[in-house]
Enzyme design. Structure first.
Site, PDB file in Angstrom:
ATOM      1  N   GLU A  86      -4.164  -2.010 -81.490  1.00 36.72           N
ATOM      2  CA  GLU A  86      -3.498  -2.795 -82.529  1.00 36.72           C
ATOM      3  C   GLU A  86      -2.021  -2.997 -82.191  1.00 36.72           C
ATOM      4  O   GLU A  86      -1.294  -2.041 -81.948  1.00 36.72           O
ATOM      5  CB  GLU A  86      -3.647  -2.111 -83.888  1.00 36.72           C
ATOM      6  CG  GLU A  86      -5.088  -1.934 -84.347  1.00 36.72           C
ATOM      7  CD  GLU A  86      -5.829  -3.250 -84.547  1.00 36.72           C
ATOM      8  OE1 GLU A  86      -5.167  -4.306 -84.590  1.00 36.72           O
ATOM      9  OE2 GLU A  86      -7.072  -3.214 -84.660  1.00 36.72           O
ATOM     10  N   CYS A 148      -6.697   1.685 -92.421  1.00 34.48           N
ATOM     11  CA  CYS A 148      -6.206   1.749 -91.043  1.00 34.48           C
ATOM     12  C   CYS A 148      -4.872   1.029 -90.918  1.00 34.48           C
ATOM     13  O   CYS A 148      -3.888   1.570 -90.406  1.00 34.48           O
ATOM     14  CB  CYS A 148      -7.227   1.153 -90.085  1.00 34.48           C
ATOM     15  SG  CYS A 148      -8.775   2.079 -89.964  1.00 34.48           S
ATOM     16  N   HIS A 172      -8.563   1.143 -82.944  1.00 31.04           N
ATOM     17  CA  HIS A 172      -9.878   1.097 -83.559  1.00 31.04           C
ATOM     18  C   HIS A 172     -10.929   1.410 -82.498  1.00 31.04           C
ATOM     19  O   HIS A 172     -10.780   1.040 -81.323  1.00 31.04           O
ATOM     20  CB  HIS A 172     -10.157  -0.279 -84.163  1.00 31.04           C
ATOM     21  CG  HIS A 172      -9.628  -0.433 -85.556  1.00 31.04           C
ATOM     22  ND1 HIS A 172      -8.581  -1.267 -85.867  1.00 31.04           N
ATOM     23  CD2 HIS A 172      -9.993   0.165 -86.717  1.00 31.04           C
ATOM     24  CE1 HIS A 172      -8.333  -1.191 -87.175  1.00 31.04           C
ATOM     25  NE2 HIS A 172      -9.180  -0.322 -87.704  1.00 31.04           N
TER      26      HIS A 172
END
Length: 223
Positions: A86, A148, A172
């Site tokens: 991310e 998250c 993730h």
């Protein structure tokens, strides 16, 4: 004697629709290997409740107590088939129930906070080094709008307010991690995300974020 710098690794517990969170099993395994591989550091692994209020509170306590130099978060995504690195966290929260059945109090993570915050990891270096090891990985600019994303946003805020980690990031992983195959069973040239590649990749993520060089070529054969 100089105190050892702390590496903080976190995963999540169960939440609606996911009774067995793979990150809850992955993080302790990675921490065990990392403690041996990076013995100059202290490795702390914690599983956070998938709870709008308790997760950031627990993380705040960890930042305050541990003063980590490296913070890496892991969580599952139904669309992930590899590591998803991310890039950014968004200041948004969707109206979805957490593990306690509660909804977020607000539609944003931090009132008055910036719309986005960039992860503090060398994203492209991580992706390239995972690729060199045959560990499947992609990058993402959308960490979702559930816990998250909210945790990454809060973590980046705490990194400014409480401690000064050298790196803060979120990854993730798939909801299910497949058993590792024997070399004779693996299909040549096909990258597969299983327990073997996941843990190899996790160690390489830590190594990269610590600014260490990649492993020698002799460790990267038969990929």
């Amino acid at each position: 004697m100089r105190p050892r710098d702390t590496i903080l690794l976190t995963g999540f517990g169960p939440f609606p629709g996911v009774a067995d969170n793979a990150s809850q099993r992955f993080v302790p395994k990675l921490a065990h290997l990392a403690a041996r591989r990076f013995s100059a550091h202290r490795v702390v692994a914690r599983i956070l409740p998938t709870d709008w209020e308790r997760a950031p509170a627990r993380l705040h306590d960890l930042y305050t107590r541990e003063r980590p130099k490296l913070v890496l978060h892991f969580g599952v995504s139904p669309s992930a088939s590899s590591y998803v690195i991310e890039r950014v966290a968004h200041n948004t929260r969707k109206a979805a129930e957490d593990a306690a059945g509660a909804l977020p109090r607000d539609g944003v993570v931090v009132r008055g906070g910036p719309d986005t915050l960039a992860a503090r990891i060398p994203v492209e270096d991580v992706r390239e080094r995972l690729d060199a090891l045959g560990v499947p990985a992609v990058t993402s600019d959308d960490a979702g709008s559930y816990l998250c994303n909210a945790l990454l946003y809060r973590s980046l805020i705490y990194a400014e307010q409480i401690a000064a980690p050298e790196a803060v990031g979120f990854f993730h992983i798939p909801q299910q991690i497949q058993p590792a195959l024997l070399k004779s069973q693996a299909e040549p040239g096909v990258a597969r995300f299983d327990w073997g590649t996941a843990l190899i990749g996790g160690l390489e993520i830590i190594r990269t974020c610590l600014g260490r060089p990649p492993p020698s070529r002799r460790h990267v054969k038969n990929r």
